[in-house]
Write a protein that holds these residues in place. Structure first.
Motif, PDB file in Angstrom:
ATOM      1  N   UNK A 249      53.683 -62.282 -34.848  1.00  0.00           N
ATOM      2  CA  UNK A 249      53.928 -63.222 -35.942  1.00  0.00           C
ATOM      3  C   UNK A 249      53.689 -62.548 -37.297  1.00  0.00           C
ATOM      4  N   UNK A 250      54.100 -61.298 -37.385  1.00  0.00           N
ATOM      5  CA  UNK A 250      53.971 -60.560 -38.632  1.00  0.00           C
ATOM      6  C   UNK A 250      55.149 -59.594 -38.721  1.00  0.00           C
ATOM      7  N   UNK A 251      55.635 -59.362 -39.933  1.00  0.00           N
ATOM      8  CA  UNK A 251      56.693 -58.355 -40.081  1.00  0.00           C
ATOM      9  C   UNK A 251      56.535 -57.630 -41.411  1.00  0.00           C
ATOM     10  N   UNK A 252      56.905 -56.365 -41.387  1.00  0.00           N
ATOM     11  CA  UNK A 252      56.875 -55.503 -42.561  1.00  0.00           C
ATOM     12  C   UNK A 252      58.311 -55.174 -42.957  1.00  0.00           C
ATOM     13  N   UNK A 253      58.555 -55.046 -44.244  1.00  0.00           N
ATOM     14  CA  UNK A 253      59.830 -54.497 -44.715  1.00  0.00           C
ATOM     15  C   UNK A 253      59.520 -53.248 -45.522  1.00  0.00           C
ATOM     16  N   UNK A 254      60.359 -52.220 -45.352  1.00  0.00           N
ATOM     17  CA  UNK A 254      60.118 -50.946 -46.045  1.00  0.00           C
ATOM     18  C   UNK A 254      61.427 -50.392 -46.594  1.00  0.00           C
ATOM     19  N   UNK A 255      61.367 -49.930 -47.825  1.00  0.00           N
ATOM     20  CA  UNK A 255      62.489 -49.238 -48.458  1.00  0.00           C
ATOM     21  C   UNK A 255      62.147 -47.757 -48.527  1.00  0.00           C
ATOM     22  N   UNK A 256      63.050 -46.924 -48.001  1.00  0.00           N
ATOM     23  CA  UNK A 256      62.821 -45.478 -47.961  1.00  0.00           C
ATOM     24  C   UNK A 256      63.841 -44.753 -48.827  1.00  0.00           C
ATOM     25  N   UNK A 257      63.396 -43.644 -49.390  1.00  0.00           N
ATOM     26  CA  UNK A 257      64.283 -42.715 -50.089  1.00  0.00           C
ATOM     27  C   UNK A 257      63.934 -41.314 -49.605  1.00  0.00           C
ATOM     28  N   UNK A 258      64.910 -40.622 -49.059  1.00  0.00           N
ATOM     29  CA  UNK A 258      64.660 -39.289 -48.526  1.00  0.00           C
ATOM     30  C   UNK A 258      63.583 -39.266 -47.472  1.00  0.00           C
ATOM     31  N   UNK A 259      63.477 -40.336 -46.695  1.00  0.00           N
ATOM     32  CA  UNK A 259      62.494 -40.413 -45.630  1.00  0.00           C
ATOM     33  C   UNK A 259      61.131 -40.908 -46.084  1.00  0.00           C
ATOM     34  N   UNK A 260      60.916 -41.063 -47.393  1.00  0.00           N
ATOM     35  CA  UNK A 260      59.628 -41.514 -47.918  1.00  0.00           C
ATOM     36  C   UNK A 260      59.681 -43.012 -48.209  1.00  0.00           C
ATOM     37  N   UNK A 261      58.689 -43.755 -47.722  1.00  0.00           N
ATOM     38  CA  UNK A 261      58.604 -45.181 -48.015  1.00  0.00           C
ATOM     39  C   UNK A 261      58.103 -45.357 -49.442  1.00  0.00           C
ATOM     40  N   UNK A 262      58.893 -46.036 -50.269  1.00  0.00           N
ATOM     41  CA  UNK A 262      58.514 -46.218 -51.678  1.00  0.00           C
ATOM     42  C   UNK A 262      58.232 -47.675 -52.015  1.00  0.00           C
TER      43      UNK A 262
END
Length: 361
Positions: A249-262
Motif C-alpha cells: 500500500x505504498x508507491x514511489x515515483x522517480x524521474x531519472x536523467x542519465x540513470x540518476x534519480x533527480x
C-alpha cells in the motif's frame, strides 16, 4: 459500545482488527492507519497522552471493531482555554478524522460522540475533510447528540482522479503557457542525459534511501525539517514504510536523467484512496523543475498505474504547483465540536478569553 484505551493497551489483536477496519472504512485515511499512527506515536510523540477510542459490536465470531479514533488529551491553549481532546495529528500528518465502518456509520458515530461527551468539553479536529460521506455523517451524528461545530478556517486541497488523467486531462487543466514552459524544461533536461520515469510498488530499499537523500538536499534539509534531519523522523518513516509495504500500500515515483534519480515522491494507499506524502529533488537540477515534471508524468500515467484508486489526495496547501496540475478540489477544515450542554458561564468565559487573546494580538 465505545471504550477508551491507552497506547499500552493496543495489542496485536487490536492492531489486526484495526487494519481490517481501515480496509472497509467509509473513507480511506492513511494518516489513521495503524501503519502510520503507531510509528508516529512511538517516534514523533512519545510523551503525548493518547486515547484510542474503539467502537465495537457483537458478532457471531466475537466483538468486531467498527470505529476508531485517536485523540490526544490537551490542556487549555489558544484554541480552547479549557482541557479538551484533539484528534491526533503528528507533524507529518495531513488529515485527521475517524475510521468508520461503511456498514454502520450512524451507529458508530453515535456511540463515539456519546463516549466523548462523558470525557471532555470539546473535541478538536485539525485538518479534517469538510465534505464527503464521512463529513455528512459526522454533522448528522453531532446534531443528534447535541454537539455544535465551531470552524477556525477552511482551505481547498487539490486531488486527482486517476481514471480521468492522461494527456487530454493535462491539456485541459494546464494552461498553454505552462505546457510550453514544461515542454521546454523537459527538452533541456533531456539534453543532460536520457530521461525515464518509473512507479514502484511496495518497499524498495533503494527508493527509500533516494527519497530520504533527495528530500534532505533541498530547503527542508537546510531548515532542519527533512525526515533525515531528526533521528525520530527517519525512524518513523522507515517503520511506516515497512508497515504499508507489507500490504503493498505504498508507491514511489522517480524521474531519472542519465540513470540518476533527480526527483522522487512517496505515496500511501488507504482503501481506494491514495495520499501524496513526501517528495524530494536534486537542487542542482532546479532550473528544469524536476519535481513538477515528476508529478506531471504521474498525472499522465495515473489512469494505467493507479487504476484501482478513486482519487489521490495531494496533501498540498493552496497555491502549490499541484494546484495547477490537479483540478479536483475538496474542503479541508480545522475546528472543534463542543457540546451544547456546556454551562453558559463557561461559554461566556471562553468567549471572553478568546476576545482578550484577539485584542492582545
Amino acid at each position: 459500545m465505545a471504550r477508551g484505551l491507552s497506547r499500552a493497551d493496543i495489542s496485536d489483536d487490536i492492531l489486526s482488527r484495526w487494519r481490517e477496519l481501515e480496509a472497509r472504512s467509509l473513507e480511506g485515511n492513511a494518516y489513521l492507519s495503524p501503519h502510520f499512527v503507531m510509528p508516529a506515536a512511538r517516534h514523533l510523540n512519545p510523551d503525548a497522552d493518547l486515547v484510542f477510542v474503539l467502537v465495537s459490536r457483537s458478532g457471531d465470531s466475537g466483538d468486531e471493531l467498527c470505529g476508531l479514533g485517536v485523540f490526544e488529551r490537551r490542556h487549555g491553549d489558544r484554541h480552547f482555554p479549557l482541557p479538551y481532546w484533539r484528534a491526533y495529528k503528528s507533524r507529518h500528518s495531513f488529515l485527521t478524522g475517524i475510521l468508520v465502518d461503511a456498514r454502520f456509520p450512524e451507529a458508530v458515530l453515535d456511540a463515539c460522540f456519546a463516549f466523548l461527551k462523558q470525557e471532555r468539553l470539546a473535541i478538536d479536529f485539525p485538518e479534517c475533510l469538510a465534505e464527503g460521506k464521512l463529513a455528512d455523517h459526522l454533522r448528522q451524528a453531532a446534531a443528534r447528540g447535541g454537539w455544535l461545530w465551531e470552524s477556525r478556517y477552511e482551505i481547498n486541497r487539490a486531488f486527482m482522479v486517476p481514471d480521468r488523467c492522461g494527456d487530454s486531462y493535462i491539456d485541459a487543466t494546464v494552461s498553454p503557457k505552462s505546457r510550453k514552459r514544461l515542454r521546454s524544461q523537459a527538452n533541456r533536461l533531456a539534453q543532460q542525459g536520457e530521461m525515464s520515469w518509473q512507479l514502484s510498488r511496495g518497499e524498495d530499499p533503494d527508493c527509500v534511501e533516494r527519497l530520504l537523500e533527495l528530500e534532505h538536499m533541498g530547503w527542508k534539509g537546510e531548515e532542519g525539517t527533512s525526515l533525515r534531519a531528526g533521528s525520530g523522523d527517519e525512524a518513523f518513516f522507515r517503520a511506516m514504510v515497512a508497515g504499508f509495504s507489507g500490504e503493498r500500500r505504498i508507491f514511489f515515483t522517480e524521474l531519472r536523467v542519465g540513470g540518476e534519480v533527480i526527483a522522487s515522491t512517496v505515496n500511501l494507499i488507504s482503501g481506494k484512496r491514495g495520499f501524496a506524502f513526501k517528495m524530494g529533488w536534486n537542487p542542482a537540477f532546479a532550473p528544469f523543475s524536476p519535481s513538477i515534471l515528476n508529478v506531471l508524468e504521474l498525472t499522465r500515467q495515473a489512469g494505467t498505474e493507479l487504476a484501482e484508486l478513486e482519487l489521490v489526495d495531494s496533501g498540498a496547501g493552496e497555491g502549490s504547483f499541484v494546484d495547477k496540475l490537479w483540478e479536483g478540489r475538496y474542503t479541508v477544515a480545522a475546528g472543534a465540536f463542543r457540546h451544547a450542554s456546556l454551562p453558559g458561564p463557561v461559554l461566556g468565559g471562553i468567549r471572553f478569553l478568546r476576545q482578550l487573546r484577539d485584542r492582545l494580538r
